[in-house]
Design a protein around this motif. Structure first.
Motif, PDB file in Angstrom:
ATOM      1  N   ALA A  65      59.045  30.244   3.703  1.00 58.91           N
ATOM      2  CA  ALA A  65      58.463  29.633   4.909  1.00 58.91           C
ATOM      3  C   ALA A  65      58.334  30.706   5.974  1.00 58.91           C
ATOM      4  O   ALA A  65      59.285  31.432   6.263  1.00 58.91           O
ATOM      5  CB  ALA A  65      59.330  28.485   5.413  1.00 58.91           C
ATOM      6  N   HIS A  66      57.149  30.795   6.566  1.00 56.82           N
ATOM      7  CA  HIS A  66      56.875  31.808   7.577  1.00 56.82           C
ATOM      8  C   HIS A  66      56.725  31.206   8.968  1.00 56.82           C
ATOM      9  O   HIS A  66      56.299  31.903   9.904  1.00 56.82           O
ATOM     10  CB  HIS A  66      55.622  32.591   7.205  1.00 56.82           C
ATOM     11  N   GLU A  67      57.020  29.930   9.096  1.00 60.27           N
ATOM     12  CA  GLU A  67      57.096  29.271  10.384  1.00 60.27           C
ATOM     13  C   GLU A  67      58.103  28.132  10.254  1.00 60.27           C
ATOM     14  O   GLU A  67      58.613  27.875   9.161  1.00 60.27           O
ATOM     15  CB  GLU A  67      55.738  28.738  10.853  1.00 60.27           C
ATOM     16  N   ILE A  68      58.415  27.479  11.325  1.00 57.50           N
ATOM     17  CA  ILE A  68      59.454  26.453  11.341  1.00 57.50           C
ATOM     18  C   ILE A  68      58.818  25.073  11.400  1.00 57.50           C
ATOM     19  O   ILE A  68      57.999  24.798  12.295  1.00 57.50           O
ATOM     20  CB  ILE A  68      60.405  26.677  12.529  1.00 57.50           C
ATOM     21  N   ASN A  69      59.161  24.239  10.442  1.00 55.96           N
ATOM     22  CA  ASN A  69      58.636  22.872  10.382  1.00 55.96           C
ATOM     23  C   ASN A  69      57.109  22.834  10.434  1.00 55.96           C
ATOM     24  O   ASN A  69      56.504  21.955  11.051  1.00 55.96           O
ATOM     25  CB  ASN A  69      59.222  22.021  11.521  1.00 55.96           C
ATOM     26  N   ASP A  70      56.490  23.824   9.794  1.00 52.27           N
ATOM     27  CA  ASP A  70      55.020  23.916   9.696  1.00 52.27           C
ATOM     28  C   ASP A  70      54.337  24.033  11.053  1.00 52.27           C
ATOM     29  O   ASP A  70      53.144  23.733  11.183  1.00 52.27           O
ATOM     30  CB  ASP A  70      54.449  22.715   8.931  1.00 52.27           C
ATOM     31  N   ASP A  71      55.049  24.482  12.058  1.00 55.74           N
ATOM     32  CA  ASP A  71      54.471  24.626  13.400  1.00 55.74           C
ATOM     33  C   ASP A  71      53.917  26.045  13.546  1.00 55.74           C
ATOM     34  O   ASP A  71      54.677  27.010  13.580  1.00 55.74           O
ATOM     35  CB  ASP A  71      55.555  24.375  14.450  1.00 55.74           C
ATOM     36  N   PRO A  72      52.585  26.190  13.639  1.00 51.54           N
ATOM     37  CA  PRO A  72      52.007  27.544  13.710  1.00 51.54           C
ATOM     38  C   PRO A  72      52.460  28.324  14.940  1.00 51.54           C
ATOM     39  O   PRO A  72      52.398  29.555  14.939  1.00 51.54           O
ATOM     40  CB  PRO A  72      50.498  27.288  13.728  1.00 51.54           C
ATOM     41  N   LYS A  73      52.907  27.629  15.989  1.00 54.77           N
ATOM     42  CA  LYS A  73      53.368  28.341  17.190  1.00 54.77           C
ATOM     43  C   LYS A  73      54.666  29.096  16.930  1.00 54.77           C
ATOM     44  O   LYS A  73      55.057  29.958  17.715  1.00 54.77           O
ATOM     45  CB  LYS A  73      53.557  27.353  18.350  1.00 54.77           C
ATOM     46  N   THR A  74      55.346  28.781  15.818  1.00 51.90           N
ATOM     47  CA  THR A  74      56.611  29.452  15.498  1.00 51.90           C
ATOM     48  C   THR A  74      56.452  30.497  14.400  1.00 51.90           C
ATOM     49  O   THR A  74      57.445  30.966  13.842  1.00 51.90           O
ATOM     50  CB  THR A  74      57.665  28.421  15.057  1.00 51.90           C
ATOM     51  N   THR A  75      55.217  30.877  14.089  1.00 49.93           N
ATOM     52  CA  THR A  75      54.971  31.827  12.999  1.00 49.93           C
ATOM     53  C   THR A  75      55.701  33.148  13.243  1.00 49.93           C
ATOM     54  O   THR A  75      55.676  33.698  14.353  1.00 49.93           O
ATOM     55  CB  THR A  75      53.466  32.082  12.854  1.00 49.93           C
TER      56      THR A  75
END
Length: 557
Positions: free
Chosen positions: A52-62
């Protein structure tokens, strides 16, 4: 072998999906192979890499870097008699992962991503208390079976203990010597690549650290031979170890009793050896010959100034390191596997490397050692491994080349027998000119029965400029040629694991199979492929229920 065709509109190289997040498969899925695998092939392939390259599929956390993603463990239970593979996968439930998922934001500094956005905050964290909760315990590089438990490891000084059957997280591994608190620490790093010494039945690892009182290299030998009972150790000793470090205390809140017993056992059985060193350098891997551990201390050195600058500005971990390849050599540190004694410390050519391939002693002179390494001219590849670059297929320099070094313990010399074999070419021109075979690759593996012995074949993933990774290759280091290629348009294979048909010393070196997990870029689906080790032709494949992003390393047991 399928010929790689020229890109068409339907077949444009696009590696974006190799760096996207995937999902867990916690309940085993039984999958039938398409084709036929050998009936003798039976066992478990474990793999590790960022899932996983972000948290909970949130692109703002990439995240920023390909090395930042949360550790994702896969298990492939392969059974030749039923022609099936049982697949399951899970994220390592480290504190870093669980806290970040719960809060919806990154809670620890990863390899190239710092959750603290303000310069003032980073400055305060550097000088005021060094908040232990900002240190990552996510371990997404390798998996290794050590004393009957599965370890997920990276270059931090803690590991994660997993149940080999269910992949359940049992807790953190905190009792290796280089993970223990030391007065006035500045930086501590460990190897992700522990090695198995089959002759002595032990696991070999190492770590290095900088303190205000000097720099140290720790080498550890962990024996297989253990009793069924937990070793009799002072119960307060581990508690004392934990209590001396707020970081370890924070990590061990959720250690299971099985995990605690494992920590006690590792602590009680591990032998450690400490050596002073002039520099703390980046050492991702090493190799062993029949009698020696061979460490390469490349001229990529941690400096306090660069560490300060990194801590304030926020960048990748390696920005704390300075490349001194123009003025300093690589040192080959040779350690006895019998006594832990340092045998030699030999200067050689400067190069950058992630991975050793193999080392072996000469039959007629055990004091001469051949060391094969996948080498680069410099460490620029680390900066090229940002997610933005890789998702846009920006990979200008390509990977490394196989370079051979001859180390003479009596003469205290290191030479390259293939020096200037061809004209320099490409960004890593020096390594190209000195390579045994002029092809760029990474993630090299060999037949494990030939570890530390004279060998012939290397299996790796091809990585030319602009394409990471676009084929599986078989190299012959004796004839110095590429003798096998598997490739399909717009697919990205992972590290090829060689599984020998037999452990008999008289069996052919390439008599076995190759296992690799391959991503179909456009369809965003992955399959486990089985190749014949001799012919390099596909025997079978099994499509998986989820796609597998870039995974770094694995082992078959």
């Amino acid at each position: 072998m399928t010929a790689l065709s020229v890109d068409t509109e339907e077949q444009v190289w696009n590696n974006y999906n190799l760096f996207t997040s995937t999902k867990e498969t916690t309940n085993e899925k039984i999958i039938k192979f398409q084709g036929n695998i050998p009936e003798w092939l039976k066992g478990n392939l474990y793999r590790n890499g960022p899932g996983a390259h972000e948290i909970n599929d949130d692109p703002k956390t990439t995240f920023n870097h390909a090395f930042d993603g949360f550790a994702f463990i896969q298990k492939y239970n392969i059974d030749g008699s039923s022609q099936t593979v049982g697949f399951r996968s899970t994220f390592v439930k480290s504190r870093t992962y669980t806290e970040s998922i719960k809060n919806g934001s990154l809670k620890t500094r990863q390899f190239g991503t710092d959750p603290c956005k303000s310069i003032l905050g980073r400055f305060q964290n550097l000088f005021f208390g060094r908040d232990s909760t900002t240190h990552t315990d996510d371990t997404g590089v390798t998996v290794q079976m050590v004393q009957n438990e599965l370890l997920a490891l990276t270059e931090t000084t803690t590991g994660n203990i997993l149940d080999p059957d269910t992949l359940e997280h049992l807790g953190a591994l905190v009792t290796l010597p280089y993970g223990r608190p030391k007065d006035s620490p500045i930086i501590s790093m460990a190897t992700a690549h522990v090695m198995y010494d089959n002759k002595r039945k032990m696991t070999v690892g190492y770590g290095n650290r900088m303190t205000n009182k000097g720099n140290f290299l720790d080498v550890v030998f962990i024996p297989d031979d253990i009793s069924d009972e937990v070793p009799k150790v002072d119960e307060s000793d581990m508690d004392e170890l934990i209590s001396r470090s707020r970081y370890l205390l924070y990590l061990t809140e959720n250690i299971s009793e099985r995990g605690k017993n494992y920590n006690r056992r590792i602590k009680a059985t591990t032998k450690s050896f400490r050596f002073p060193c002039d520099h703390v350098c980046y050492m991702h891997s090493a190799s062993i010959s029949e009698n020696y551990l061979i460490l390469t201390e490349i001229p990529y050195h941690f400096t306090k100034f660069y560490g300060l600058w990194y801590s304030v500005t926020g960048g990748s971990v390696t920005q704390m390191f300075k490349w001194n390849g123009g003025s300093m050599p690589t040192y080959f540190r040779i350690i006895s596997l019998d006594t832990g004694e340092q045998i030699a410390y030999i200067p050689g050519p400067a190069f950058f490397q992630f991975h050793h391939i193999n080392s072996y002693e000469h039959e007629n002179n055990k004091k001469k050692i051949t060391v094969d390494i996948c080498a680069f001219d410099d460490p620029r590849i680390i900066d090229e491994f940002t997610l933005n670059n890789l998702r846009e297929n920006i990979f200008p320099s390509g990977a490394g080349y196989v370079r051979r070094f001859e180390v003479d313990l009596d003469a205290n010399t290191c030479t390259e027998p293939n020096m200037n074999a061809r004209e320099p070419e490409g960004i890593h021109a020096y390594s190209h000119a000195h390579s045994l075979i002029p092809i760029q690759f990474e993630l090299p593996r060999i037949n494990p029965n030939f570890t530390g012995k004279k060998y012939q074949y290397v299996y790796a993933v091809r990585a030319p400029p602009g394409r990471i990774f676009d084929g599986i290759i078989k190299l012959d280091v004796q004839t110095k040629e590429v003798v096998g290629v598997w490739e399909e348009p717009c697919t990205s294979p992972s590290e090829p694991i060689f599984v020998p048909r037999s452990n008999d010393e008289d069996s052919k070196e390439d008599d076995g199979v190759i296992l690799s997990v391959v991503l179909e870029q456009k369809a965003k689906r992955s399959f486990l492929i089985v190749l014949d080790g001799v012919t390099f032709k596909e025997l079978a494949r099994a499509y998986l229920p989820v796609h597998i992003p870039l995974s770094f390393h694995g082992n078959f047991y």
